[in-house]
Motif scaffolding. Structure first.
Motif, PDB file in Angstrom:
ATOM      1  N   ALA A 332     -84.329   3.155 -58.945  1.00 21.37           N
ATOM      2  CA  ALA A 332     -84.541   3.228 -57.498  1.00 21.37           C
ATOM      3  C   ALA A 332     -83.463   4.026 -56.767  1.00 21.37           C
ATOM      4  CB  ALA A 332     -84.621   1.824 -56.910  1.00 21.37           C
ATOM      5  N   THR A 333     -82.275   4.114 -57.345  1.00 20.75           N
ATOM      6  CA  THR A 333     -81.178   4.826 -56.673  1.00 20.75           C
ATOM      7  C   THR A 333     -80.812   6.122 -57.393  1.00 20.75           C
ATOM      8  OG1 THR A 333     -79.481   3.570 -57.887  1.00 20.75           O
ATOM      9  CG2 THR A 333     -80.254   2.644 -55.798  1.00 20.75           C
ATOM     10  N   LYS A 334     -81.704   6.612 -58.256  1.00 21.39           N
ATOM     11  CA  LYS A 334     -81.424   7.827 -59.021  1.00 21.39           C
ATOM     12  C   LYS A 334     -81.997   9.057 -58.321  1.00 21.39           C
ATOM     13  CE  LYS A 334     -79.794   5.208 -62.346  1.00 21.39           C
ATOM     14  NZ  LYS A 334     -78.350   5.056 -62.546  1.00 21.39           N
ATOM     15  N   GLY A 335     -81.228  10.154 -58.305  1.00 23.08           N
ATOM     16  CA  GLY A 335     -81.726  11.425 -57.790  1.00 23.08           C
ATOM     17  C   GLY A 335     -82.114  11.406 -56.332  1.00 23.08           C
ATOM     18  N   LEU A 336     -81.344  10.717 -55.503  1.00 23.67           N
ATOM     19  CA  LEU A 336     -81.712  10.563 -54.096  1.00 23.67           C
ATOM     20  C   LEU A 336     -81.590  11.865 -53.328  1.00 23.67           C
ATOM     21  CD1 LEU A 336     -80.026   7.141 -53.235  1.00 23.67           C
ATOM     22  CD2 LEU A 336     -82.337   7.593 -54.089  1.00 23.67           C
ATOM     23  N   ALA A 337     -82.539  12.088 -52.425  1.00 26.38           N
ATOM     24  CA  ALA A 337     -82.529  13.263 -51.565  1.00 26.38           C
ATOM     25  C   ALA A 337     -81.738  13.021 -50.287  1.00 26.38           C
ATOM     26  CB  ALA A 337     -83.958  13.658 -51.205  1.00 26.38           C
ATOM     27  N   ALA A 338     -81.538  11.763 -49.934  1.00 30.59           N
ATOM     28  CA  ALA A 338     -80.802  11.383 -48.730  1.00 30.59           C
ATOM     29  C   ALA A 338     -80.063  10.088 -49.029  1.00 30.59           C
ATOM     30  CB  ALA A 338     -81.765  11.197 -47.549  1.00 30.59           C
ATOM     31  N   PRO A 339     -78.980   9.796 -48.306  1.00 35.08           N
ATOM     32  CA  PRO A 339     -78.233   8.562 -48.578  1.00 35.08           C
ATOM     33  C   PRO A 339     -79.094   7.323 -48.398  1.00 35.08           C
ATOM     34  CG  PRO A 339     -77.010  10.016 -47.105  1.00 35.08           C
ATOM     35  CD  PRO A 339     -78.388  10.589 -47.222  1.00 35.08           C
ATOM     36  N   ARG A 346     -77.335  -2.583 -49.069  1.00 39.13           N
ATOM     37  CA  ARG A 346     -76.897  -3.983 -49.151  1.00 39.13           C
ATOM     38  C   ARG A 346     -77.699  -4.736 -50.204  1.00 39.13           C
ATOM     39  NH1 ARG A 346     -77.973  -8.670 -45.454  1.00 39.13           N
ATOM     40  NH2 ARG A 346     -78.849  -7.241 -43.914  1.00 39.13           N
ATOM     41  N   TYR A 347     -79.024  -4.514 -50.224  1.00 39.94           N
ATOM     42  CA  TYR A 347     -79.830  -5.201 -51.231  1.00 39.94           C
ATOM     43  C   TYR A 347     -79.437  -4.759 -52.639  1.00 39.94           C
ATOM     44  CZ  TYR A 347     -83.439  -6.619 -54.364  1.00 39.94           C
ATOM     45  OH  TYR A 347     -84.068  -7.161 -55.445  1.00 39.94           O
ATOM     46  N   TYR A 348     -79.274  -3.461 -52.858  1.00 45.57           N
ATOM     47  CA  TYR A 348     -78.973  -2.966 -54.205  1.00 45.57           C
ATOM     48  C   TYR A 348     -77.610  -3.452 -54.701  1.00 45.57           C
ATOM     49  CZ  TYR A 348     -83.081   0.024 -53.809  1.00 45.57           C
ATOM     50  OH  TYR A 348     -84.368   0.480 -53.675  1.00 45.57           O
ATOM     51  N   ARG A 349     -76.672  -3.654 -53.786  1.00 45.68           N
ATOM     52  CA  ARG A 349     -75.387  -4.236 -54.211  1.00 45.68           C
ATOM     53  C   ARG A 349     -75.582  -5.674 -54.653  1.00 45.68           C
ATOM     54  NH1 ARG A 349     -73.568  -1.733 -49.291  1.00 45.68           N
ATOM     55  NH2 ARG A 349     -72.712   0.320 -49.765  1.00 45.68           N
ATOM     56  N   GLU A 350     -76.347  -6.426 -53.880  1.00 43.72           N
ATOM     57  CA  GLU A 350     -76.607  -7.816 -54.246  1.00 43.72           C
ATOM     58  C   GLU A 350     -77.356  -7.906 -55.573  1.00 43.72           C
ATOM     59  OE1 GLU A 350     -78.672  -9.731 -51.074  1.00 43.72           O
ATOM     60  OE2 GLU A 350     -76.982  -9.603 -49.670  1.00 43.72           O
ATOM     61  N   ALA A 351     -78.233  -6.934 -55.826  1.00 40.18           N
ATOM     62  CA  ALA A 351     -79.022  -6.934 -57.063  1.00 40.18           C
ATOM     63  C   ALA A 351     -78.245  -6.385 -58.250  1.00 40.18           C
ATOM     64  CB  ALA A 351     -80.299  -6.121 -56.859  1.00 40.18           C
ATOM     65  N   GLY A 352     -77.019  -5.907 -58.017  1.00 45.40           N
ATOM     66  CA  GLY A 352     -76.197  -5.385 -59.093  1.00 45.40           C
ATOM     67  C   GLY A 352     -76.499  -3.951 -59.469  1.00 45.40           C
ATOM     68  N   VAL A 353     -77.321  -3.264 -58.665  1.00 45.14           N
ATOM     69  CA  VAL A 353     -77.641  -1.864 -58.945  1.00 45.14           C
ATOM     70  C   VAL A 353     -76.517  -0.955 -58.480  1.00 45.14           C
ATOM     71  CG1 VAL A 353     -79.288   0.003 -58.485  1.00 45.14           C
ATOM     72  CG2 VAL A 353     -80.112  -2.344 -58.792  1.00 45.14           C
ATOM     73  N   LEU A 354     -75.863  -1.329 -57.372  1.00 43.67           N
ATOM     74  CA  LEU A 354     -74.709  -0.589 -56.866  1.00 43.67           C
ATOM     75  C   LEU A 354     -73.456  -1.429 -57.037  1.00 43.67           C
ATOM     76  CD1 LEU A 354     -76.038   0.906 -53.500  1.00 43.67           C
ATOM     77  CD2 LEU A 354     -75.952   1.993 -55.743  1.00 43.67           C
ATOM     78  N   GLU A 355     -72.335  -0.756 -57.135  1.00 44.97           N
ATOM     79  CA  GLU A 355     -71.058  -1.457 -57.256  1.00 44.97           C
ATOM     80  C   GLU A 355     -70.737  -2.178 -55.961  1.00 44.97           C
ATOM     81  OE1 GLU A 355     -69.347  -1.725 -59.960  1.00 44.97           O
ATOM     82  OE2 GLU A 355     -70.656  -0.402 -61.128  1.00 44.97           O
ATOM     83  N   GLU A 356     -70.075  -3.306 -56.065  1.00 43.33           N
ATOM     84  CA  GLU A 356     -69.712  -4.100 -54.891  1.00 43.33           C
ATOM     85  C   GLU A 356     -68.706  -3.385 -53.987  1.00 43.33           C
ATOM     86  OE1 GLU A 356     -70.882  -6.807 -53.687  1.00 43.33           O
ATOM     87  OE2 GLU A 356     -72.250  -7.312 -55.315  1.00 43.33           O
ATOM     88  N   ASP A 357     -68.003  -2.383 -54.537  1.00 48.27           N
ATOM     89  CA  ASP A 357     -66.986  -1.717 -53.723  1.00 48.27           C
ATOM     90  C   ASP A 357     -67.588  -0.742 -52.724  1.00 48.27           C
ATOM     91  OD1 ASP A 357     -67.840   0.391 -55.252  1.00 48.27           O
ATOM     92  OD2 ASP A 357     -65.920   0.753 -56.256  1.00 48.27           O
TER      93      ASP A 357
END
Length: 390
Positions: A332-339, A346-357
């Motif tokens: 879901a967060t691969k090859g993004l065209a925009a931030p 926030r959701y992806y951090r909670e889901a562990g897809v993004l780093e908490e930092d």
């Protein structure tokens, strides 16, 4: 249900009908809930939030996929609770999948505030946000953010099986549908033709939606048509069921160079049997992404993103459309065209897809296409200035 129609056309109509019916059912439930508010003491009408998703034509992939997304995130007042088998969407949200001409129109309508969100090809979204490529000279669309990267779309160039068109270079002098005005297909078709040394004046162009283009190909009214979409594309499947077809390959020097010239494009393969009688074809792929205006409230986008990845949505995606199983949290967060929108991040951090930092995936295409100064990329219409944030 659809007598006297081919199996492919019945599939196409069924997919479109499901998307329309699903959206209409959500809207009808919402309307009933609003009417009941004064007498039942239920949720107030101002607790209801409408959320529009720009999709594409009914003969493509965006429209049915957008219908699935709208159903997944909707939760009208009065719905059965999620834990009792009801909607697991965002409380009070009524999402509508809106049929459009495609990526270019979607981004235009998002810029003016007519749409809160939309589906788009990754490269076109990147160019719009940065004010480059076909958007060169236009104001960068800085409000453009992402909810999720969904799946890979593929470039289809469809010809009849008996045609003497064996390669993309052979399109010169032919009658070719290169996509409807406002579609991402039209932008890509122009760039692809240029890469093969074919100017738009070198063909007899037609600007058709996918469904009519397929009909015209079968009837002999055109020699070929372009469509960029997640396979199987309904219009291509229907054409293949009515007459033998082939897909043109990019397995040549110009096709390989295109991957360097077009940001976000990758190699892609349409397998044998995806379309009736069509052998495996090497082509190009580009990400289909769900975009949202940056001024949509963070809590709302957080709820939408959470609903997108709820287990009940997984079942809907896996069974609602052939491209649905490709929509996965892991990509879901691969090859993004925009931030990412802050709510999605926030959701992806909670889901562990993004780093908490707080680190987010970079928006980093390979590079903008190189073109001579006297041969600029076809410009797109300048949109109306953005409407005030709502």
């Amino acid at each position: 249900m659809f007598p006297d129609l081919s199996a492919a056309r019945r599939r196409r109509l069924t997919i479109a009908a499901r998307a329309v019916i699903g959206t209409l059912m959500v809207a009808l439930v919402a309307a009933a809930a609003v009417l009941l508010v004064p007498t039942t003491g239920g949720p107030r009408a101002d607790d209801i939030r409408f959320f529009r998703i720009g999709t594409g034509t009914t003969g493509g992939t965006y429209f049915p996929v957008g219908g699935m997304l709208a159903n997944a995130i909707s939760n009208p007042p009065g719905s059965r609770p999620c834990d009792r088998g009801g909607s697991c969407g965002v409380p009070g949200v009524i999402a509508v999948a809106q049929a459009t001409q495609g990526s270019v129109e979607n981004l235009k309508e998002m810029r003016t505030g007519t749409l809160e969100s939309a589906l788009s090809q990754a490269d076109i979204a990147f160019w719009a946000r940065e004010g480059t490529g076909p958007y060169k000279g236009q104001q960068p669309f800085e409000q453009l953010t992402t909810i999720a990267s969904l799946y890979v779309e593929t470039v289809h160039i469809v010809v009849r099986a008996e045609s003497d068109i064996r390669s993309i270079a052979d399109l010169k002098g032919k009658v070719v549908s290169i996509g409807e005005e406002g579609s991402g297909t039209l932008v890509e078709a122009r760039v692809i033709l240029e890469a093969y040394g074919i100017a738009e004046k070198d063909i007899e162009p037609r600007y058709l939606k996918p469904g009519p283009a397929g009909d015209r190909l079968v009837e002999g009214g055109i020699d070929a048509f372009f469509i960029v979409g997640g396979h199987p594309v309904a219009a291509v499947a229907e054409a293949a069921a009515r007459t033998p077809i082939r897909l043109l390959s990019f397995d040549d020097e110009q096709g390989r160079n295109l991957k360097e010239r077009l940001p976000f494009f990758t190699e892609s393969v349409i397998g044998e049997g995806v379309y009736e009688g069509v052998s495996e074809t090497r082509t190009l792929g580009v990400g289909a992404q769900w975009l949202v205006r940056g001024d949509v409230p963070e809590d709302l986008v957080y709820g939408i993103t959470r609903a997108l990845w709820h287990p009940s949505t997984r079942r809907l995606l896996d069974n609602g459309h052939p491209k649905g199983p490709s929509i996965q949290l892991a990509t879901a967060t691969k090859g993004l065209a925009a931030p990412l929108h802050p709510g999605a991040a926030r959701y992806y951090r909670e889901a562990g897809v993004l780093e908490e930092d707080g680190a987010e995936p970079k928006v980093e295409p390979r590079r903008e296409p190189e073109r001579p100064e006297d041969d600029p990329m076809p410009a797109l219409p300048v949109p109306v200035p953005p409407a005030p944030a709502r």
